[in-house]
Design a protein around this motif. Sequence first.
Motif, mmCIF file in Angstrom:
data_model
loop_
_atom_site.group_PDB
_atom_site.id
_atom_site.type_symbol
_atom_site.label_atom_id
_atom_site.label_comp_id
_atom_site.label_asym_id
_atom_site.label_seq_id
_atom_site.Cartn_x
_atom_site.Cartn_y
_atom_site.Cartn_z
ATOM 1 N N MET A 120 32.724 37.108 43.969
ATOM 2 C CA MET A 120 33.709 36.447 43.150
ATOM 3 C C MET A 120 34.120 35.152 43.848
ATOM 4 O O MET A 120 34.317 35.134 45.060
ATOM 5 C CB MET A 120 34.919 37.379 42.978
ATOM 6 N N GLU A 121 34.252 34.104 43.087
ATOM 7 C CA GLU A 121 34.608 32.815 43.650
ATOM 8 C C GLU A 121 36.095 32.739 43.952
ATOM 9 O O GLU A 121 36.899 33.449 43.343
ATOM 10 C CB GLU A 121 34.225 31.701 42.684
ATOM 11 N N LEU A 122 36.434 31.861 44.861
ATOM 12 C CA LEU A 122 37.820 31.713 45.276
ATOM 13 C C LEU A 122 38.699 31.240 44.118
ATOM 14 O O LEU A 122 39.851 31.671 44.004
ATOM 15 C CB LEU A 122 37.919 30.752 46.452
ATOM 16 N N THR A 123 38.182 30.374 43.268
ATOM 17 C CA THR A 123 38.979 29.910 42.120
ATOM 18 C C THR A 123 39.293 31.061 41.176
ATOM 19 O O THR A 123 40.396 31.134 40.624
ATOM 20 C CB THR A 123 38.237 28.791 41.353
ATOM 21 N N LYS A 124 38.345 31.977 40.988
ATOM 22 C CA LYS A 124 38.594 33.144 40.142
ATOM 23 C C LYS A 124 39.614 34.071 40.799
ATOM 24 O O LYS A 124 40.463 34.656 40.119
ATOM 25 C CB LYS A 124 37.303 33.906 39.876
ATOM 26 N N ILE A 125 39.525 34.210 42.108
ATOM 27 C CA ILE A 125 40.473 35.065 42.827
ATOM 28 C C ILE A 125 41.883 34.507 42.698
ATOM 29 O O ILE A 125 42.836 35.238 42.466
ATOM 30 C CB ILE A 125 40.065 35.199 44.310
ATOM 31 N N ARG A 126 42.019 33.187 42.832
ATOM 32 C CA ARG A 126 43.338 32.559 42.727
ATOM 33 C C ARG A 126 43.917 32.664 41.319
ATOM 34 O O ARG A 126 45.123 32.649 41.148
ATOM 35 C CB ARG A 126 43.265 31.097 43.139
ATOM 36 N N SER A 127 43.067 32.780 40.313
ATOM 37 C CA SER A 127 43.558 32.860 38.940
ATOM 38 C C SER A 127 44.012 34.271 38.557
ATOM 39 O O SER A 127 44.650 34.453 37.519
ATOM 40 C CB SER A 127 42.490 32.376 37.960
ATOM 41 N N LEU A 128 43.711 35.272 39.367
ATOM 42 C CA LEU A 128 44.121 36.646 39.079
ATOM 43 C C LEU A 128 45.609 36.846 39.339
ATOM 44 O O LEU A 128 46.194 36.191 40.194
ATOM 45 C CB LEU A 128 43.328 37.629 39.938
ATOM 46 N N SER A 129 46.195 37.791 38.611
ATOM 47 C CA SER A 129 47.597 38.131 38.854
ATOM 48 C C SER A 129 47.684 39.029 40.080
ATOM 49 O O SER A 129 46.666 39.480 40.619
ATOM 50 C CB SER A 129 48.192 38.839 37.637
ATOM 51 N N ASP A 130 48.904 39.321 40.510
ATOM 52 C CA ASP A 130 49.092 40.154 41.701
ATOM 53 C C ASP A 130 48.536 41.562 41.503
ATOM 54 O O ASP A 130 47.912 42.126 42.404
ATOM 55 C CB ASP A 130 50.569 40.220 42.075
ATOM 56 N N ASP A 131 48.765 42.143 40.326
ATOM 57 C CA ASP A 131 48.247 43.482 40.049
ATOM 58 C C ASP A 131 46.727 43.490 39.995
ATOM 59 O O ASP A 131 46.079 44.415 40.500
ATOM 60 C CB ASP A 131 48.809 44.001 38.724
ATOM 61 N N GLU A 132 46.157 42.450 39.387
ATOM 62 C CA GLU A 132 44.701 42.351 39.329
ATOM 63 C C GLU A 132 44.109 42.163 40.722
ATOM 64 O O GLU A 132 43.042 42.692 41.026
ATOM 65 C CB GLU A 132 44.284 41.198 38.414
ATOM 66 N N LEU A 133 44.805 41.403 41.580
ATOM 67 C CA LEU A 133 44.346 41.226 42.962
ATOM 68 C C LEU A 133 44.309 42.560 43.694
ATOM 69 O O LEU A 133 43.346 42.867 44.407
ATOM 70 C CB LEU A 133 45.262 40.264 43.711
ATOM 71 N N LEU A 134 45.366 43.332 43.542
ATOM 72 C CA LEU A 134 45.439 44.637 44.206
ATOM 73 C C LEU A 134 44.322 45.550 43.705
ATOM 74 O O LEU A 134 43.655 46.229 44.497
ATOM 75 C CB LEU A 134 46.811 45.268 43.960
ATOM 76 N N HIS A 135 44.102 45.543 42.395
ATOM 77 C CA HIS A 135 43.040 46.373 41.818
ATOM 78 C C HIS A 135 41.669 45.923 42.315
ATOM 79 O O HIS A 135 40.823 46.758 42.670
ATOM 80 C CB HIS A 135 43.092 46.305 40.288
ATOM 81 N N GLN A 136 41.441 44.624 42.354
ATOM 82 C CA GLN A 136 40.155 44.089 42.808
ATOM 83 C C GLN A 136 39.921 44.403 44.283
ATOM 84 O O GLN A 136 38.811 44.716 44.694
ATOM 85 C CB GLN A 136 40.103 42.574 42.576
ATOM 86 N N GLU A 137 40.987 44.334 45.082
ATOM 87 C CA GLU A 137 40.861 44.666 46.500
ATOM 88 C C GLU A 137 40.468 46.127 46.690
ATOM 89 O O GLU A 137 39.580 46.451 47.486
ATOM 90 C CB GLU A 137 42.169 44.381 47.228
ATOM 91 N N LYS A 138 41.112 47.007 45.945
ATOM 92 C CA LYS A 138 40.778 48.431 46.054
ATOM 93 C C LYS A 138 39.356 48.708 45.596
ATOM 94 O O LYS A 138 38.631 49.492 46.220
ATOM 95 C CB LYS A 138 41.771 49.261 45.244
ATOM 96 N N ALA A 139 38.946 48.065 44.511
ATOM 97 C CA ALA A 139 37.590 48.269 43.994
ATOM 98 C C ALA A 139 36.548 47.762 44.989
ATOM 99 O O ALA A 139 35.534 48.430 45.233
ATOM 100 C CB ALA A 139 37.437 47.563 42.647
ATOM 101 N N SER A 140 36.803 46.612 45.582
ATOM 102 C CA SER A 140 35.859 46.058 46.558
ATOM 103 C C SER A 140 35.809 46.917 47.818
ATOM 104 O O SER A 140 34.743 47.121 48.395
ATOM 105 C CB SER A 140 36.253 44.629 46.927
ATOM 106 N N ALA A 141 36.963 47.418 48.252
ATOM 107 C CA ALA A 141 36.999 48.272 49.438
ATOM 108 C C ALA A 141 36.239 49.571 49.186
ATOM 109 O O ALA A 141 35.504 50.055 50.070
ATOM 110 C CB ALA A 141 38.438 48.566 49.826
#
Length: 115
Positions: A1-22
């Motif tokens: 995932m690109e950094l621009t896409k990561i920055r466009s995510l909300s806080d909840d989406e960031l947390l979900h994406q982090e858990k999924a990637s982990a």
Amino acid sequence: MELTKIRSLSDDELLHQEKASAEQLFRLRFQVSMGQNDGVKKLRQLRKEIAQIKTVSRERELGVRGATHELVSTLPAGEVKKAAKAAAKKPAKAAAAKTSAKNSPKKSAEKGAGK
């Protein structure tokens, strides 16, 4: 995932994406240890993605992104230039004073030790 896409995510989406990637990283490590997969490149990508997600979430927590730090002077315009020149001269004088201060105690200690 690109950094621009990561920055466009909300806080909840960031947390979900982090858990999924982990979780994906865990599964991939397990497969590599069992010899089923040779995904070194994917491991690096996942670690980098998790680090980027954590960095963006921490930046948001601290309010770092977009913050500007400007120096505002209360001095008149002519005095600002004088103060800048004086500040530029001070480090050179301070460095010279430090070197001479370092040398002088050593010499006096050496003289006292010889007696």
